[in-house]
Design a protein around this motif. Structure first.
Motif, PDB file in Angstrom:
ATOM      1  N   VAL A  52      24.590  43.338  -6.234  1.00 35.21           N
ATOM      2  CA  VAL A  52      23.170  43.050  -6.418  1.00 35.21           C
ATOM      3  C   VAL A  52      22.482  44.313  -6.933  1.00 35.21           C
ATOM      4  CG1 VAL A  52      21.023  42.374  -5.262  1.00 35.21           C
ATOM      5  CG2 VAL A  52      23.189  41.284  -4.619  1.00 35.21           C
ATOM      6  N   ALA A  53      21.702  44.137  -7.992  1.00 34.87           N
ATOM      7  CA  ALA A  53      20.901  45.230  -8.553  1.00 34.87           C
ATOM      8  C   ALA A  53      19.476  45.088  -8.039  1.00 34.87           C
ATOM      9  CB  ALA A  53      20.913  45.165 -10.079  1.00 34.87           C
ATOM     10  N   ARG A  54      18.925  46.209  -7.551  1.00 34.94           N
ATOM     11  CA  ARG A  54      17.573  46.211  -6.990  1.00 34.94           C
ATOM     12  C   ARG A  54      16.761  47.379  -7.523  1.00 34.94           C
ATOM     13  NH1 ARG A  54      16.672  43.523  -2.009  1.00 34.94           N
ATOM     14  NH2 ARG A  54      18.524  42.546  -1.177  1.00 34.94           N
ATOM     15  N   ASN A  55      15.459  47.159  -7.536  1.00 29.01           N
ATOM     16  CA  ASN A  55      14.496  48.232  -7.660  1.00 29.01           C
ATOM     17  C   ASN A  55      13.660  48.136  -6.391  1.00 29.01           C
ATOM     18  OD1 ASN A  55      12.711  50.240  -8.507  1.00 29.01           O
ATOM     19  ND2 ASN A  55      11.377  48.734  -9.484  1.00 29.01           N
ATOM     20  N   ASP A  56      13.834  49.105  -5.496  1.00 26.45           N
ATOM     21  CA  ASP A  56      13.266  49.016  -4.148  1.00 26.45           C
ATOM     22  C   ASP A  56      13.778  47.726  -3.516  1.00 26.45           C
ATOM     23  OD1 ASP A  56      11.905  51.467  -4.339  1.00 26.45           O
ATOM     24  OD2 ASP A  56      10.231  50.504  -5.370  1.00 26.45           O
ATOM     25  N   ASN A  57      12.894  46.830  -3.120  1.00 29.04           N
ATOM     26  CA  ASN A  57      13.347  45.571  -2.516  1.00 29.04           C
ATOM     27  C   ASN A  57      13.530  44.444  -3.518  1.00 29.04           C
ATOM     28  OD1 ASN A  57      13.885  46.137   0.128  1.00 29.04           O
ATOM     29  ND2 ASN A  57      11.815  45.676   0.864  1.00 29.04           N
ATOM     30  N   ALA A  58      13.024  44.614  -4.721  1.00 26.71           N
ATOM     31  CA  ALA A  58      13.081  43.536  -5.715  1.00 26.71           C
ATOM     32  C   ALA A  58      14.495  43.388  -6.274  1.00 26.71           C
ATOM     33  CB  ALA A  58      12.097  43.820  -6.837  1.00 26.71           C
ATOM     34  N   ILE A  59      15.031  42.177  -6.218  1.00 27.36           N
ATOM     35  CA  ILE A  59      16.351  41.889  -6.776  1.00 27.36           C
ATOM     36  C   ILE A  59      16.184  41.618  -8.266  1.00 27.36           C
ATOM     37  CG2 ILE A  59      18.271  40.270  -6.771  1.00 27.36           C
ATOM     38  CD1 ILE A  59      17.904  40.012  -3.744  1.00 27.36           C
ATOM     39  N   LEU A  60      16.900  42.407  -9.075  1.00 26.32           N
ATOM     40  CA  LEU A  60      16.773  42.323 -10.532  1.00 26.32           C
ATOM     41  C   LEU A  60      17.935  41.593 -11.194  1.00 26.32           C
ATOM     42  CD1 LEU A  60      15.709  46.015 -11.280  1.00 26.32           C
ATOM     43  CD2 LEU A  60      14.239  44.054 -10.764  1.00 26.32           C
ATOM     44  N   GLY A  61      19.114  41.648 -10.560  1.00 28.96           N
ATOM     45  CA  GLY A  61      20.278  41.036 -11.185  1.00 28.96           C
ATOM     46  C   GLY A  61      21.442  40.980 -10.219  1.00 28.96           C
ATOM     47  N   CYS A  62      22.500  40.285 -10.655  1.00 27.49           N
ATOM     48  CA  CYS A  62      23.693  40.157  -9.813  1.00 27.49           C
ATOM     49  C   CYS A  62      24.908  39.852 -10.674  1.00 27.49           C
ATOM     50  CB  CYS A  62      23.495  39.049  -8.778  1.00 27.49           C
ATOM     51  SG  CYS A  62      23.286  37.399  -9.473  1.00 27.49           S
ATOM     52  N   CYS A  63      26.066  40.051 -10.076  1.00 22.85           N
ATOM     53  CA  CYS A  63      27.321  39.637 -10.695  1.00 22.85           C
ATOM     54  C   CYS A  63      28.404  39.637  -9.627  1.00 22.85           C
ATOM     55  CB  CYS A  63      27.715  40.525 -11.865  1.00 22.85           C
ATOM     56  SG  CYS A  63      28.160  42.200 -11.415  1.00 22.85           S
ATOM     57  N   ALA A  64      29.472  38.904  -9.913  1.00 22.45           N
ATOM     58  CA  ALA A  64      30.590  38.806  -8.977  1.00 22.45           C
ATOM     59  C   ALA A  64      31.884  39.175  -9.680  1.00 22.45           C
ATOM     60  CB  ALA A  64      30.683  37.392  -8.416  1.00 22.45           C
ATOM     61  N   LEU A  65      32.742  39.878  -8.948  1.00 17.05           N
ATOM     62  CA  LEU A  65      34.104  40.162  -9.385  1.00 17.05           C
ATOM     63  C   LEU A  65      35.006  39.309  -8.500  1.00 17.05           C
ATOM     64  CD1 LEU A  65      35.909  42.007 -11.213  1.00 17.05           C
ATOM     65  CD2 LEU A  65      36.078  43.534  -9.237  1.00 17.05           C
ATOM     66  N   GLY A  86      15.939  44.461 -20.535  1.00 19.81           N
ATOM     67  CA  GLY A  86      15.573  45.675 -21.255  1.00 19.81           C
ATOM     68  C   GLY A  86      15.656  46.922 -20.399  1.00 19.81           C
ATOM     69  N   LEU A  87      15.959  46.760 -19.113  1.00 15.81           N
ATOM     70  CA  LEU A  87      16.044  47.901 -18.198  1.00 15.81           C
ATOM     71  C   LEU A  87      17.485  48.377 -17.999  1.00 15.81           C
ATOM     72  CD1 LEU A  87      13.518  46.671 -15.453  1.00 15.81           C
ATOM     73  CD2 LEU A  87      13.084  48.252 -17.367  1.00 15.81           C
ATOM     74  N   LYS A  88      18.415  47.819 -18.776  1.00 12.83           N
ATOM     75  CA  LYS A  88      19.845  48.179 -18.691  1.00 12.83           C
ATOM     76  C   LYS A  88      20.476  47.764 -17.365  1.00 12.83           C
ATOM     77  CE  LYS A  88      19.805  50.321 -22.708  1.00 12.83           C
ATOM     78  NZ  LYS A  88      20.144  49.509 -23.852  1.00 12.83           N
ATOM     79  N   VAL A  89      19.924  46.738 -16.731  1.00 17.02           N
ATOM     80  CA  VAL A  89      20.466  46.259 -15.457  1.00 17.02           C
ATOM     81  C   VAL A  89      21.891  45.731 -15.643  1.00 17.02           C
ATOM     82  CG1 VAL A  89      20.175  44.584 -13.580  1.00 17.02           C
ATOM     83  CG2 VAL A  89      18.176  45.763 -14.529  1.00 17.02           C
ATOM     84  N   ALA A  90      22.117  44.950 -16.704  1.00 19.86           N
ATOM     85  CA  ALA A  90      23.453  44.387 -16.931  1.00 19.86           C
ATOM     86  C   ALA A  90      24.481  45.494 -17.161  1.00 19.86           C
ATOM     87  CB  ALA A  90      23.428  43.418 -18.105  1.00 19.86           C
ATOM     88  N   SER A  91      24.103  46.527 -17.893  1.00 21.50           N
ATOM     89  CA  SER A  91      25.027  47.649 -18.113  1.00 21.50           C
ATOM     90  C   SER A  91      25.354  48.354 -16.807  1.00 21.50           C
ATOM     91  CB  SER A  91      24.422  48.645 -19.111  1.00 21.50           C
ATOM     92  OG  SER A  91      24.389  48.081 -20.399  1.00 21.50           O
TER      93      SER A  91
END
Length: 152
Positions: A52-65, A86-91
């Motif tokens: 899970v990708a976060r900025n403070d408490n806000a969840i911005l993105g996710c992925c599973a392996l 545009g914030l490079k979250v996926a990268s």
């Protein structure tokens, strides 16, 4: 903006919201037989590392392996909130996911994505993923693109 990525349980409100957004997006692009989304119970299995990708408490993105058990794993449920694009979250997610795959001594990471998702395809190509034939239980589908990156 400080973006952090950590292993977290998928069954939490912000993640469920993202997964619903991902479902809606995929369903707007592809017929049901071409959507290969895994459900929340699959994401909770011990063979799955959920990030899970976060900025403070806000969840911005996710992925599973998702480890297959043969030295490979599959990327599932890679999704970034449209408000965070545009914030490079996926990268950042890809960097953490691939580091985890290397740490687990996996020899390859695979994925299936749809042909109408040029941003996702560009991301995976940037990370060195190449086209392969359908793998696992996937059948050939003109709306799917199958990709792999060998790690070792």
């Amino acid at each position: 903006m400080s973006i952090t990525i950590a292993l977290e349980p998928p069954r939490q409100e912000g993640v469920l919201r993202l997964l619903d957004m991902s479902d809606t997006y995929a369903q707007s692009l592809y017929p049901p037989e071409s959507n290969h989304l895994v459900d929340i119970s699959t994401l909770e299995k011990p063979t799955v590392s959920f990030f899970v990708a976060r900025n403070d408490n806000a969840i911005l993105g996710c992925c599973a392996l998702v480890e297959v058990g043969d030295g490979t794993a599959e990327i599932k449920r890679m999704f970034v909130d449209p408000a965070a694009r545009g914030l490079k979250v996926a990268s950042k997610l890809m960097n953490v996911l691939e580091a985890a795959a290397t740490e687990k001594r996996l020899w390859a990471v695979r994925l299936e994505t749809g042909i109408y998702q040029p941003e996702a395809i560009a991301l995976y190509r940037k990370y060195g993923y190449v086209d392969i034939e359908p793998f696992g239980s996937y059948l050939p589908d003109p709306l799917s693109l199958f990709m792999e990156k060998r790690l070792a």
